[in-house]
Scaffold this active site. Structure first.
Site, PDB file in Angstrom:
ATOM      1  N   HIS A 180     -30.808  43.451 -23.442  1.00  0.00           N
ATOM      2  CA  HIS A 180     -29.372  43.222 -23.527  1.00  0.00           C
ATOM      3  C   HIS A 180     -28.978  42.763 -24.920  1.00  0.00           C
ATOM      4  O   HIS A 180     -29.012  41.569 -25.225  1.00  0.00           O
ATOM      5  CB  HIS A 180     -28.961  42.158 -22.499  1.00  0.00           C
ATOM      6  CG  HIS A 180     -29.258  42.548 -21.083  1.00  0.00           C
ATOM      7  ND1 HIS A 180     -30.513  42.472 -20.530  1.00  0.00           N
ATOM      8  CD2 HIS A 180     -28.448  43.026 -20.098  1.00  0.00           C
ATOM      9  CE1 HIS A 180     -30.473  42.885 -19.276  1.00  0.00           C
ATOM     10  NE2 HIS A 180     -29.244  43.225 -18.981  1.00  0.00           N
ATOM     11  N   PRO A 201     -30.387  34.598 -13.087  1.00  0.00           N
ATOM     12  CA  PRO A 201     -29.411  34.554 -11.995  1.00  0.00           C
ATOM     13  C   PRO A 201     -28.196  33.755 -12.482  1.00  0.00           C
ATOM     14  O   PRO A 201     -28.322  32.566 -12.816  1.00  0.00           O
ATOM     15  CB  PRO A 201     -30.180  33.829 -10.883  1.00  0.00           C
ATOM     16  CG  PRO A 201     -31.632  34.049 -11.222  1.00  0.00           C
ATOM     17  CD  PRO A 201     -31.676  34.013 -12.723  1.00  0.00           C
ATOM     18  N   ILE A 232     -15.818  41.424 -21.484  1.00  0.00           N
ATOM     19  CA  ILE A 232     -16.515  42.626 -21.027  1.00  0.00           C
ATOM     20  C   ILE A 232     -17.556  42.217 -19.988  1.00  0.00           C
ATOM     21  O   ILE A 232     -18.293  41.256 -20.207  1.00  0.00           O
ATOM     22  CB  ILE A 232     -17.257  43.310 -22.218  1.00  0.00           C
ATOM     23  CG1 ILE A 232     -16.262  43.870 -23.227  1.00  0.00           C
ATOM     24  CG2 ILE A 232     -18.199  44.417 -21.723  1.00  0.00           C
ATOM     25  CD1 ILE A 232     -15.470  45.069 -22.758  1.00  0.00           C
ATOM     26  N   HIS A 260     -23.796  46.147 -23.605  1.00  0.00           N
ATOM     27  CA  HIS A 260     -24.237  44.976 -22.828  1.00  0.00           C
ATOM     28  C   HIS A 260     -25.732  45.001 -22.538  1.00  0.00           C
ATOM     29  O   HIS A 260     -26.440  44.038 -22.821  1.00  0.00           O
ATOM     30  CB  HIS A 260     -23.468  44.883 -21.500  1.00  0.00           C
ATOM     31  CG  HIS A 260     -24.078  43.952 -20.506  1.00  0.00           C
ATOM     32  ND1 HIS A 260     -23.881  42.590 -20.555  1.00  0.00           N
ATOM     33  CD2 HIS A 260     -24.912  44.177 -19.451  1.00  0.00           C
ATOM     34  CE1 HIS A 260     -24.559  42.021 -19.564  1.00  0.00           C
ATOM     35  NE2 HIS A 260     -25.188  42.954 -18.883  1.00  0.00           N
ATOM     36  N   ARG A 304     -35.321  12.294  10.762  1.00  0.00           N
ATOM     37  CA  ARG A 304     -34.423  11.988   9.634  1.00  0.00           C
ATOM     38  C   ARG A 304     -34.323  10.480   9.412  1.00  0.00           C
ATOM     39  O   ARG A 304     -34.180  10.012   8.287  1.00  0.00           O
ATOM     40  CB  ARG A 304     -33.039  12.606   9.838  1.00  0.00           C
ATOM     41  CG  ARG A 304     -32.275  12.070  11.021  1.00  0.00           C
ATOM     42  CD  ARG A 304     -30.943  12.792  11.208  1.00  0.00           C
ATOM     43  NE  ARG A 304     -30.305  12.410  12.449  1.00  0.00           N
ATOM     44  CZ  ARG A 304     -29.058  11.973  12.560  1.00  0.00           C
ATOM     45  NH1 ARG A 304     -28.296  11.872  11.497  1.00  0.00           N
ATOM     46  NH2 ARG A 304     -28.554  11.667  13.729  1.00  0.00           N
ATOM     47  N   SER A 315     -25.905  11.249   7.601  1.00  0.00           N
ATOM     48  CA  SER A 315     -26.614  12.192   8.468  1.00  0.00           C
ATOM     49  C   SER A 315     -27.996  12.540   7.932  1.00  0.00           C
ATOM     50  O   SER A 315     -28.931  12.755   8.695  1.00  0.00           O
ATOM     51  CB  SER A 315     -25.804  13.481   8.620  1.00  0.00           C
ATOM     52  OG  SER A 315     -24.553  13.222   9.202  1.00  0.00           O
ATOM     53  N   GLU A 375     -23.874  22.132  -2.045  1.00  0.00           N
ATOM     54  CA  GLU A 375     -25.323  22.258  -1.857  1.00  0.00           C
ATOM     55  C   GLU A 375     -25.968  23.024  -3.002  1.00  0.00           C
ATOM     56  O   GLU A 375     -27.083  22.710  -3.435  1.00  0.00           O
ATOM     57  CB  GLU A 375     -25.630  22.974  -0.534  1.00  0.00           C
ATOM     58  CG  GLU A 375     -25.071  22.292   0.707  1.00  0.00           C
ATOM     59  CD  GLU A 375     -23.593  22.594   0.943  1.00  0.00           C
ATOM     60  OE1 GLU A 375     -23.030  23.469   0.243  1.00  0.00           O
ATOM     61  OE2 GLU A 375     -22.999  21.947   1.819  1.00  0.00           O
ATOM     62  N   PHE A 390     -27.930  24.873   5.704  1.00  0.00           N
ATOM     63  CA  PHE A 390     -27.264  25.123   4.435  1.00  0.00           C
ATOM     64  C   PHE A 390     -28.257  25.275   3.283  1.00  0.00           C
ATOM     65  O   PHE A 390     -27.853  25.363   2.116  1.00  0.00           O
ATOM     66  CB  PHE A 390     -26.176  24.081   4.189  1.00  0.00           C
ATOM     67  CG  PHE A 390     -25.185  24.067   5.327  1.00  0.00           C
ATOM     68  CD1 PHE A 390     -24.786  25.266   5.908  1.00  0.00           C
ATOM     69  CD2 PHE A 390     -24.688  22.892   5.855  1.00  0.00           C
ATOM     70  CE1 PHE A 390     -23.909  25.290   6.984  1.00  0.00           C
ATOM     71  CE2 PHE A 390     -23.802  22.897   6.927  1.00  0.00           C
ATOM     72  CZ  PHE A 390     -23.412  24.106   7.498  1.00  0.00           C
ATOM     73  N   HIS A 421     -31.338  18.022  10.626  1.00  0.00           N
ATOM     74  CA  HIS A 421     -30.687  18.849  11.654  1.00  0.00           C
ATOM     75  C   HIS A 421     -31.359  20.218  11.667  1.00  0.00           C
ATOM     76  O   HIS A 421     -30.732  21.254  11.471  1.00  0.00           O
ATOM     77  CB  HIS A 421     -29.174  18.940  11.391  1.00  0.00           C
ATOM     78  CG  HIS A 421     -28.473  17.605  11.494  1.00  0.00           C
ATOM     79  ND1 HIS A 421     -28.822  16.515  10.730  1.00  0.00           N
ATOM     80  CD2 HIS A 421     -27.447  17.199  12.281  1.00  0.00           C
ATOM     81  CE1 HIS A 421     -28.046  15.489  11.031  1.00  0.00           C
ATOM     82  NE2 HIS A 421     -27.209  15.870  11.981  1.00  0.00           N
ATOM     83  N   HIS A 481     -24.503  25.969  12.617  1.00  0.00           N
ATOM     84  CA  HIS A 481     -25.213  24.822  12.032  1.00  0.00           C
ATOM     85  C   HIS A 481     -26.683  24.744  12.463  1.00  0.00           C
ATOM     86  O   HIS A 481     -27.396  23.861  12.019  1.00  0.00           O
ATOM     87  CB  HIS A 481     -24.508  23.512  12.414  1.00  0.00           C
ATOM     88  CG  HIS A 481     -23.217  23.297  11.675  1.00  0.00           C
ATOM     89  ND1 HIS A 481     -22.205  24.219  11.675  1.00  0.00           N
ATOM     90  CD2 HIS A 481     -22.787  22.271  10.883  1.00  0.00           C
ATOM     91  CE1 HIS A 481     -21.198  23.780  10.930  1.00  0.00           C
ATOM     92  NE2 HIS A 481     -21.527  22.608  10.443  1.00  0.00           N
ATOM     93  N   ARG A 505     -32.579  15.947  13.964  1.00  0.00           N
ATOM     94  CA  ARG A 505     -31.461  15.058  14.279  1.00  0.00           C
ATOM     95  C   ARG A 505     -31.822  14.164  15.457  1.00  0.00           C
ATOM     96  O   ARG A 505     -31.443  12.999  15.514  1.00  0.00           O
ATOM     97  CB  ARG A 505     -30.227  15.884  14.635  1.00  0.00           C
ATOM     98  CG  ARG A 505     -29.069  15.029  15.124  1.00  0.00           C
ATOM     99  CD  ARG A 505     -27.837  15.848  15.465  1.00  0.00           C
ATOM    100  NE  ARG A 505     -26.717  14.966  15.752  1.00  0.00           N
ATOM    101  CZ  ARG A 505     -26.053  14.950  16.902  1.00  0.00           C
ATOM    102  NH1 ARG A 505     -26.369  15.780  17.871  1.00  0.00           N
ATOM    103  NH2 ARG A 505     -25.061  14.103  17.085  1.00  0.00           N
TER     104      ARG A 505
END
Lengths: 664, 664
Positions: free
Chosen positions: B34, B124, B192, B264, B357, B384, B411, B437, B461, B473, B520
């Site tokens: 690039h 990334p 661009i 590019h 937990r 939590s 997150e 998550f 959880h 969840h 949990r």
């Protein structure tokens, strides 16, 4: 920012208080749930319905209804209470009483398909906003095609969490760019998150942020009905998407707990509930709704019924009613199958090598020519994903006549918007990125699988075969990770024939999203004999069958070529190697046991895939072996990498000899 | 926005042109890469180094160096050219000539650990900005503890893609909130992207957007060295983080291709390279750098060497040199092992049920008391995730004395910031969210594994056992999906003992990140006999051994209790069931064959995990069975769900009987 005046119960209405009380009662009975948001937003959302929302509980799927998306899905009692009050038949008092119980329609978070009128499954924060952007885009696109039949708003109720999540930025950015003026977001600006005040973790001026992305914004006291109504009215008139910051008190109405993070996600307790009832002047018992509260909600339903009937009359009178219905119906399967079979016949076994990403474009030419409502796009990799076919035109700000979306470098919003487009109806969305960046869109892919939406994820550059870009761009674990998602089909076609077959299946699966993993590098045609039937639909099949099967080589995608070359080597040694192409393991798993047994055979097996082994053990078994990756890739020309990581005909042949001898 | 003046070659310097030419030459030789960004940003970045950056190529790891993060990692030749020009010993001409070749230090994207001075792996998009926010936060935290020893800047070079990605919003929001004034982002505003002009997909006013999140912003002509220098100077003085929009021409210097998306990501070709050389007045041959271009870069290195020497003198004179070194060294393993063993001794077999937990919090109390530099946090789920221990104080805007970060509902940024914190050094970061998550933070978790960073992801959880929140969840595929990532340890401890052991391993693994999946719901103590040694370190072990082993039940986390109950049932029938607890399959896989064989035994096996089967086939084998989930979860009380989905002692016992009979 507008001065916020602490409201008193005197400002609220029976319409809003019904939401509050039903929420408290349901959360208390379930001993679980989130009362804070429904109680805080009850005033704003009830005025939204009272004055504006057009839905018909007797026909929840009416195409031109307004969409209301509850992006802050933990406030699910807001949805359930409202649908109960509007008279949705399936949202009975018993359902409210069974809130969060197994088998009820009233799941902890709103689940698409569990009850009428739930426009999308929400809970993972930020998804709803991006779904709504997709819906609002679909509305503009459909309105451009059917201006007499499509003209509705998309409303969103979101919280602080939705606006902190990164996906909100992607969604807001593209919505502002595309001037989706019929999208109106109501932000529950209650300044409380689970950990405490929002000042613990954010200082962003949300209104300025939305303005920076070309949105119209307003600030109102979320308990002042007239102010909220005026803001919505102005938002409906503005040609930009609108965000209305509704300053509210979380858990409004609860005398001692309102305004605290303690009211966010736990029952209030009998004492506080009684005190709230008293403060609100609410004398009805648990789950009971007095007529004065129900009446205005039923008026909303009646208005919706009238609007829907008028729309049906317009549809009946429209010369384009048939076209409209076709665009919203399932794709014409017979027509597509014929077209794909015809296309497959043109594919020559001795054609030059072709990357499956290029083969995908050729198959898409057929699909897009055959079906009227394909909506393409890419997360800024159009030329690499090969997602744009002849004659497609770009969707642009103020011009929704196009059929190709430049989603920008926003994989997550693209996937979530495609969910919204599919939910809205009228289009079959597909969108491209690199397979490695499935990770960026994964939360939305999961929801497409959970909801069962016909979305097609085109994911090119599907292995170390992409070469020089190196390990950050080389998927090794992504196939396994995607195969782990229930109700998702992961296709990895070996050549142009399988690629066309994968597209046919993907587009004709109304309840299952697909990932089509495609190579950057050129691949030979391995399906040299034409069949009208779709062999990819069996998931795996015997591609080459020796006279005597001493070993079975199973491969996918670009490694089928390697397995075939290994079989050639083995044949020279007098070893009979069957080659199985397995473009979709999920579909193979669904075949009956006899078919699976016939494909897998009795001989020991070697699987070949330029990815991690996880999951392949099911197919190779105790006596088998795997040739693939055991760690991350590297930067270098593709051929060097295959050699370096030992994914070669020689290595596969060696593994085959070992499993035959039992020395693996 | 400031008027942008099209610059001419007359404005550039040999210092900048050296970057341009080396980039063109390397991309051309590799026939891949690039050139656009390095050529466009050469002026801005060279003045950044010339006037400001303090690094010492002879000691790349100098703790108080400035960090420069190339978030737009595809512009990797910018890094390699600069490091070559600065005289980094390992960035030789031969390395530039081997750009993007297997085994070179000059991978397609900058890879941490491949060459000195690469502060983080990028590619990334958006990750680098969030890494840099973590680094800048670590700098502030460390400076608060060692004001005489820590005082450096974190610079970021990013592109349009980084700013479109959602993670950028999360990172910008928290950086503005925490007033990370020593963070300076240079945005390559070249308008661009791969698909074409940015106007295809975005209209956001980036400066207004950053201002909305509390940043100082500036707009400059990115080819005007003095303007860039003045902006950086002002940014360094401002107490807010700063974003400098550098308006540039992509591929600047290439006479016919500059300004187009064609420059590019592809080689310019011999003709355009020759024309560029002519336009820039560059007469040196491929990969050659004339003295006049090299000299100013070596002056930067010399300035850095002097600064580093002065810092070392300060360190030698500091009374806190030892403490500083300890904080940056590997954690004291012996001390932690002793503390954890002591804590394990206090755990009683007949204690009431305890969610892991909560057990995690208890273990963390020991860890945080024992090690001086733990840095906790949560994505707004502190109560939590149980991530905050006694005496921890919150990091706040303007107060970096704390040791607990409220990451907000972010997150993805949390995980990427933790990578940056680990890369910066001085702290061991851990952060909590729900296991479901993990999908949101997955791209950053992958990079922590690729880089080999000691980051601990606390994920509570961890199954349908979370109950009423429902399928959005409830992780079912996440354990498999995380186990698919190379170089990541996924712990799922069964009780308080294993939880403590998992923490010990996670914190003492310098080159491997960890996920600790926690329940949990309450779980009994299953490790009833104390051992000083860490049995979790073997990955799996025999928890209960019958006199005769008729079947082996393998379970993780909350399902170990179920396996034990199943074994009890089977014992009543005279069937001997061994129970294997497998808190970390990655560690088990690394054990020698004899140990694995002894644990797995000769009897048929049943695995139990409230998750999908994918990957378990390796451990159950052809004769085995699996009891777990085959689809998404549901909303309801946890006990109802386990019953509904058939993950019960009865179901496990039934599966055991079937595998013994061979009828499964």
């Amino acid at each position: 920012m507008q001065q916020f005046v602490q409201p008193s119960a005197a400002h609220t209405t029976p319409m809003a208080n019904a939401i509050r009380v039903l929420t408290m009662d349901a959360v208390e009975k379930a001993n679980s749930g989130h009362p804070g948001l429904p109680m805080g937003m009850a005033d704003a959302v009830s005025v939204l319905y009272e004055r504006f929302v057009s839905v018909d509980p007797s026909m929840p799927g009416w195409p031109d209804r307004d969409r209301v998306v509850y992006s802050a899905g933990h406030g699910s009692m807001l949805v359930y209470a409202i649908h109960h009050l509007l008279g949705f038949e399936d949202m009975t008092r018993a359902e409210l009483e069974n809130f969060r119980q197994l088998g009820s329609r009233t799941a902890g978070h709103p689940e698409y398909g569990h009850a009428d009128g739930i426009e999308t499954t929400t809970g993972p924060l930020g998804q709803g906003i991006a779904n709504a952007v997709g819906m609002a885009l679909a509305e503009r696109l459909e309105a451009a095609r059917f201006p007499d039949l499509v003209d509705h708003f998309t409303y969103v109720v979101c919280g602080d969490g939705c606006l902190m999540e990164g996906i909100s930025h992607e969604a807001i950015d593209i919505a502002g760019h595309l001037k989706l003026g019929k999208l109106i977001v109501l932000w529950d600006d209650n300044r409380i998150t689970i950990d405490g005040p929002t000042s613990l973790s954010t200082s962003t001026d949300q209104c300025a942020r939305f303005e920076a992305s070309g949105w119209h914004v307003a600030n109102v006291d979320g308990h002042d009905r007239e102010a909220v109504a005026a803001a919505i009215e102005a938002a409906r008139e503005d040609e930009r998407p609108s965000m209305i910051a509704c300053r509210t008190v979380i858990g409004f109405g609860a005398p001692t707990m309102a305004g605290s993070h303690k009211v966010h996600g736990a029952p209030l307790g009998a004492e506080e509930i009684a005190a709230t009832r008293a403060a609100l002047g609410w004398t009805a018992g648990p789950f009971e709704v007095p007529q004065e509260a129900r009446r205005p909600w039923l008026a909303v339903a009646e208005r919706g019924r009238t609007a829907r009937a008028a729309w049906e009359a317009r549809l009946a009178a429209s010369s384009r009613a048939g076209t409209f219905r076709t665009a919203r119906a399932a794709p014409d399967a017979a027509r597509l199958r014929t077209a794909i079979a015809g296309y497959k016949r043109t594919l020559s076994a001795d054609a030059p090598k072709l990357a499956t990403r290029v083969a995908s474009q050729k198959a898409l030419e057929v699909v897009n020519r055959t079906l009227p409502n394909m909506l393409g796009g890419s997360a800024d990799l159009t030329g690499s994903n090969n997602t744009r076919t002849t004659g497609m035109t770009s969707v642009a700000p103020g011009d929704a006549s196009g059929d190709y979306v430049h989603y920008g470098i926003r994989e997550h919003a693209m996937a979530a918007m495609m969910n919204g487009i599919a939910l809205h109806g009228g289009f079959v969305p597909y969108g491209g990125t690199f397979l490695c960046f499935a990770d960026y869109s994964r939360p939305a892919i999961r929801l497409s699988a959970l909801m069962g939406l016909p979305v097609v994820h085109v994911m090119t550059h599907d292995s170390i075969g992409l070469g020089e870009d190196g390990p950050t761009h080389q998927p090794v674990e992504h196939l396994a990770a995607l195969r782990a998602i229930p109700n998702l089909m992961v296709f990895r076609p070996a050549d142009a024939v399988e690629t066309a077959e994968a597209w046919e299946i993907a587009v004709l699966s109304p309840r299952t999203p697909s990932v089509i993993a495609l190579s950057r590098q050129g691949l030979p045609t391995v399906r040299t004999r034409h069949t009208d039937d779709n062999r990819t639909a069996r998931g795996a099949y015997v591609l080459r069958s020796p006279d005597r099967r001493d070993v079975t080589l199973i491969a996918t995608g670009s490694e089928v070529e390697i397995a075939l070359a290994a079989a050639d080597r083995l044949a020279e040694e007098g070893i009979g190697a069957a080659v199985v192409s397995a473009p979709c393991l999920e579909l193979f798993r669904r075949q009956d046991g006899d078919y699976r047994a016939a494909v897998l055979g009795e001989a020991p097996r070697v699987a070949v895939e330029a990815a991690v082994e996880l999951g392949w053990e099911r197919w190779t078994g105790d006596a088998g072996a795997f040739v693939g990756m055991s760690g991350f890739g590297a930067s270098g020309p593709a051929a060097d990498l295959y050699e370096h990581f030992g994914i070669t005909p020689a290595a596969v042949a060696e593994a085959a000899r070992a499993v035959i001898k039992g020395t693996n």
